[in-house]
Scaffold this motif. Structure first.
Motif, PDB file in Angstrom:
ATOM      1  N   PRO A  98     -86.395  51.409  98.611  1.00  0.00           N
ATOM      2  CA  PRO A  98     -87.036  50.095  98.574  1.00  0.00           C
ATOM      3  C   PRO A  98     -85.980  49.031  98.223  1.00  0.00           C
ATOM      4  CG  PRO A  98     -87.935  51.556  96.871  1.00  0.00           C
ATOM      5  CD  PRO A  98     -86.867  52.288  97.580  1.00  0.00           C
ATOM      6  N   ALA A  99     -86.315  47.754  98.446  1.00  0.00           N
ATOM      7  CA  ALA A  99     -85.398  46.663  98.088  1.00  0.00           C
ATOM      8  C   ALA A  99     -85.118  46.820  96.597  1.00  0.00           C
ATOM      9  CB  ALA A  99     -86.072  45.315  98.364  1.00  0.00           C
ATOM     10  N   PRO A 100     -83.948  46.338  96.132  1.00  0.00           N
ATOM     11  CA  PRO A 100     -83.551  46.499  94.727  1.00  0.00           C
ATOM     12  C   PRO A 100     -84.376  45.777  93.664  1.00  0.00           C
ATOM     13  CG  PRO A 100     -82.044  45.063  95.845  1.00  0.00           C
ATOM     14  CD  PRO A 100     -82.878  45.705  96.910  1.00  0.00           C
ATOM     15  N   GLU A 101     -85.237  44.853  94.080  1.00  0.00           N
ATOM     16  CA  GLU A 101     -86.004  44.118  93.078  1.00  0.00           C
ATOM     17  C   GLU A 101     -87.269  44.841  92.616  1.00  0.00           C
ATOM     18  OE1 GLU A 101     -85.432  42.796  96.233  1.00  0.00           O
ATOM     19  OE2 GLU A 101     -83.460  42.071  95.580  1.00  0.00           O
ATOM     20  N   LYS A 102     -87.588  44.638  91.366  1.00  0.00           N
ATOM     21  CA  LYS A 102     -88.813  45.212  90.814  1.00  0.00           C
ATOM     22  C   LYS A 102     -89.988  44.762  91.673  1.00  0.00           C
ATOM     23  CE  LYS A 102     -91.882  45.144  86.818  1.00  0.00           C
ATOM     24  NZ  LYS A 102     -92.035  44.817  85.384  1.00  0.00           N
ATOM     25  N   GLY A 103     -90.894  45.681  91.945  1.00  0.00           N
ATOM     26  CA  GLY A 103     -92.062  45.348  92.748  1.00  0.00           C
ATOM     27  C   GLY A 103     -91.912  45.798  94.189  1.00  0.00           C
ATOM     28  N   ALA A 104     -90.666  46.034  94.607  1.00  0.00           N
ATOM     29  CA  ALA A 104     -90.435  46.471  95.989  1.00  0.00           C
ATOM     30  C   ALA A 104     -90.898  47.918  96.137  1.00  0.00           C
ATOM     31  CB  ALA A 104     -88.946  46.366  96.313  1.00  0.00           C
TER      32      ALA A 104
ATOM     33  N   GLY B  48     -97.451  58.657 100.052  1.00  0.00           N
ATOM     34  CA  GLY B  48     -97.224  57.972  98.778  1.00  0.00           C
ATOM     35  C   GLY B  48     -96.229  56.843  98.968  1.00  0.00           C
ATOM     36  N   ARG B  49     -95.681  56.364  97.864  1.00  0.00           N
ATOM     37  CA  ARG B  49     -94.726  55.262  97.929  1.00  0.00           C
ATOM     38  C   ARG B  49     -93.648  55.391  96.866  1.00  0.00           C
ATOM     39  NH1 ARG B  49     -98.500  49.851  98.095  1.00  0.00           N
ATOM     40  NH2 ARG B  49     -98.972  49.907 100.324  1.00  0.00           N
ATOM     41  N   ALA B  50     -92.464  54.920  97.221  1.00  0.00           N
ATOM     42  CA  ALA B  50     -91.377  54.851  96.244  1.00  0.00           C
ATOM     43  C   ALA B  50     -91.585  53.446  95.710  1.00  0.00           C
ATOM     44  CB  ALA B  50     -90.028  54.962  96.941  1.00  0.00           C
ATOM     45  N   VAL B  51     -91.782  53.300  94.418  1.00  0.00           N
ATOM     46  CA  VAL B  51     -92.042  51.990  93.827  1.00  0.00           C
ATOM     47  C   VAL B  51     -90.978  51.623  92.796  1.00  0.00           C
ATOM     48  CG1 VAL B  51     -93.709  50.611  92.511  1.00  0.00           C
ATOM     49  CG2 VAL B  51     -94.522  52.327  94.150  1.00  0.00           C
ATOM     50  N   ARG B  52     -90.380  50.480  92.975  1.00  0.00           N
ATOM     51  CA  ARG B  52     -89.337  50.021  92.060  1.00  0.00           C
ATOM     52  C   ARG B  52     -90.030  49.328  90.872  1.00  0.00           C
ATOM     53  NH1 ARG B  52     -83.952  51.250  93.484  1.00  0.00           N
ATOM     54  NH2 ARG B  52     -84.199  50.287  95.527  1.00  0.00           N
ATOM     55  N   THR B  53     -89.915  49.930  89.694  1.00  0.00           N
ATOM     56  CA  THR B  53     -90.557  49.349  88.507  1.00  0.00           C
ATOM     57  C   THR B  53     -89.574  48.539  87.667  1.00  0.00           C
ATOM     58  OG1 THR B  53     -90.200  51.473  87.421  1.00  0.00           O
ATOM     59  CG2 THR B  53     -92.402  51.050  88.309  1.00  0.00           C
ATOM     60  N   ARG B  54     -88.272  48.590  88.064  1.00  0.00           N
ATOM     61  CA  ARG B  54     -87.244  47.820  87.368  1.00  0.00           C
ATOM     62  C   ARG B  54     -86.175  47.448  88.382  1.00  0.00           C
ATOM     63  NH1 ARG B  54     -84.597  49.281  81.726  1.00  0.00           N
ATOM     64  NH2 ARG B  54     -83.850  47.175  82.209  1.00  0.00           N
ATOM     65  N   ASP B  55     -85.578  46.269  88.230  1.00  0.00           N
ATOM     66  CA  ASP B  55     -84.524  45.843  89.147  1.00  0.00           C
ATOM     67  C   ASP B  55     -83.384  46.862  89.133  1.00  0.00           C
ATOM     68  OD1 ASP B  55     -85.935  43.543  89.585  1.00  0.00           O
ATOM     69  OD2 ASP B  55     -84.571  42.213  88.497  1.00  0.00           O
TER      70      ASP B  55
ATOM     71  N   ILE C 134     -83.010  49.837  89.514  1.00  0.00           N
ATOM     72  CA  ILE C 134     -83.146  51.178  88.946  1.00  0.00           C
ATOM     73  C   ILE C 134     -83.975  52.039  89.882  1.00  0.00           C
ATOM     74  CG2 ILE C 134     -84.232  52.450  87.040  1.00  0.00           C
ATOM     75  CD1 ILE C 134     -83.130  50.357  85.166  1.00  0.00           C
ATOM     76  N   ASN C 135     -83.598  53.302  89.986  1.00  0.00           N
ATOM     77  CA  ASN C 135     -84.296  54.223  90.888  1.00  0.00           C
ATOM     78  C   ASN C 135     -85.813  54.111  90.768  1.00  0.00           C
ATOM     79  OD1 ASN C 135     -81.768  56.634  90.146  1.00  0.00           O
ATOM     80  ND2 ASN C 135     -81.948  55.359  91.928  1.00  0.00           N
ATOM     81  N   PRO C 136     -86.471  54.149  91.901  1.00  0.00           N
ATOM     82  CA  PRO C 136     -87.939  54.001  91.912  1.00  0.00           C
ATOM     83  C   PRO C 136     -88.675  55.245  91.415  1.00  0.00           C
ATOM     84  CG  PRO C 136     -87.195  54.579  94.077  1.00  0.00           C
ATOM     85  CD  PRO C 136     -85.937  54.301  93.264  1.00  0.00           C
ATOM     86  N   VAL C 137     -89.956  55.080  91.145  1.00  0.00           N
ATOM     87  CA  VAL C 137     -90.797  56.212  90.777  1.00  0.00           C
ATOM     88  C   VAL C 137     -91.597  56.467  92.051  1.00  0.00           C
ATOM     89  CG1 VAL C 137     -90.979  55.696  88.325  1.00  0.00           C
ATOM     90  CG2 VAL C 137     -92.606  54.648  89.917  1.00  0.00           C
ATOM     91  N   PHE C 138     -92.217  57.629  92.153  1.00  0.00           N
ATOM     92  CA  PHE C 138     -92.961  57.964  93.350  1.00  0.00           C
ATOM     93  C   PHE C 138     -94.450  58.018  93.038  1.00  0.00           C
ATOM     94  CE2 PHE C 138     -88.623  59.282  93.646  1.00  0.00           C
ATOM     95  CZ  PHE C 138     -88.245  58.755  94.886  1.00  0.00           C
ATOM     96  N   VAL C 139     -95.162  57.076  93.626  1.00  0.00           N
ATOM     97  CA  VAL C 139     -96.588  56.926  93.359  1.00  0.00           C
ATOM     98  C   VAL C 139     -97.439  57.482  94.498  1.00  0.00           C
ATOM     99  CG1 VAL C 139     -98.421  55.235  92.923  1.00  0.00           C
ATOM    100  CG2 VAL C 139     -96.112  54.847  92.022  1.00  0.00           C
TER     101      VAL C 139
END
Length: 219
Positions: free
Chosen positions: A146-152, A164-171, A173-178
């Motif tokens: 995902p894009a590097p910004e939180k929320g991407a 599912g989705r790879a979700v960036r919860t912090r700028d 930083i590696n995303p979590v998988f939802v």
DNA sequence: GCGACAG
DNA sequence: ATCTTGTCGC
């Protein structure tokens, strides 16, 4: 519903059967008031499992209540069969609660699973309650960063199916998988994960549950 | 056969 | 998951 004392073959068969009961339609459209996180820790030598479900006020993220359970691990860790190892203890922790949360965030996958029935789906169907899966690593599927910004976020696909989705919860930083657990849409699950991750990569409910099970184990 | 593989 | 301290960087 079904027995937990089964072999791997039967466990997989149970997953293929129960996957039919997973729903991504919201149980209720009301705003989230209480969100819970579920996690389990394990003792190396003693085979003891420590499970906790911590309920937080969805607004301020303060702890409202904690459900706990401890039991002997019976099922081994097998990729794809995590629920048979952890769900029994988490179900006990759930029944230890006096208040029911609107959503349960599980440490692991939901639909983003080989048979589309990970831990979050199993708990959701078993408890007949809204759940979502939030994992730190992928089990099956592929996705673009995902894009590097939180929320991407970026879709996690397996065989052309969005699981599912790879979700960036912090700028940066590696995303979590939802992924969907039960009674929630992927869109809503993504929104909720971001809502309860104001500071760290890991959602607050899971961080709270993680801290709790570690306390249980070392005391 | 080789690599991957939630927690 | 678990065994484990400091350390580099924002």
């Amino acid at each position: 519903m079904h027995d937990w004392d089964v072999g791997t073959e039967e466990a997989e068969e149970i997953q293929r059967e129960l996957r039919q009961h997973v729903l991504d339609t919201p149980l209720d459209d009301g705003a989230l008031e209480r969100v819970a996180g579920a996690d389990v820790s394990f003792d190396r030598g003693s085979d003891d499992l420590y499970a906790a479900i911590v309920v937080l006020d969805a607004e301020c993220l303060d702890v409202v209540e904690t459900g706990r359970a401890r039991m002997e691990a019976v099922f081994p860790y097998v990729p794809g069969l995590l629920s048979f190892r952890e769900a029994p203890a988490l179900i006990d922790a759930w029944h230890d609660l006096q208040t029911e949360p609107d959503l349960l965030v599980c440490d692991g996958h939901g639909r983003a699973h080989p048979r589309r029935f990970g831990l979050a789906c199993h708990l959701g169907v078993w408890l007949d309650h809204p759940t979502i899966g939030c994992a730190k690593n992928v089990l099956v599927g592929d996705c673009r960063a995902p894009a590097p910004e939180k929320g991407a976020h970026a879709p996690l696909r397996d065989d052309d199916e969005v699981i599912g989705r790879a979700v960036r919860t912090r700028d940066e930083i590696n995303p979590v998988f939802v992924s969907i657990g039960h009674r929630v849409s992927l869109e809503t699950a993504t929104r909720h994960v971001l809502e309860v991750s104001p500071t760290y990569k890991i959602p607050e409910p899971i961080r709270a549950a993680h801290a709790e099970v570690n306390d249980m184990r070392s005391s």
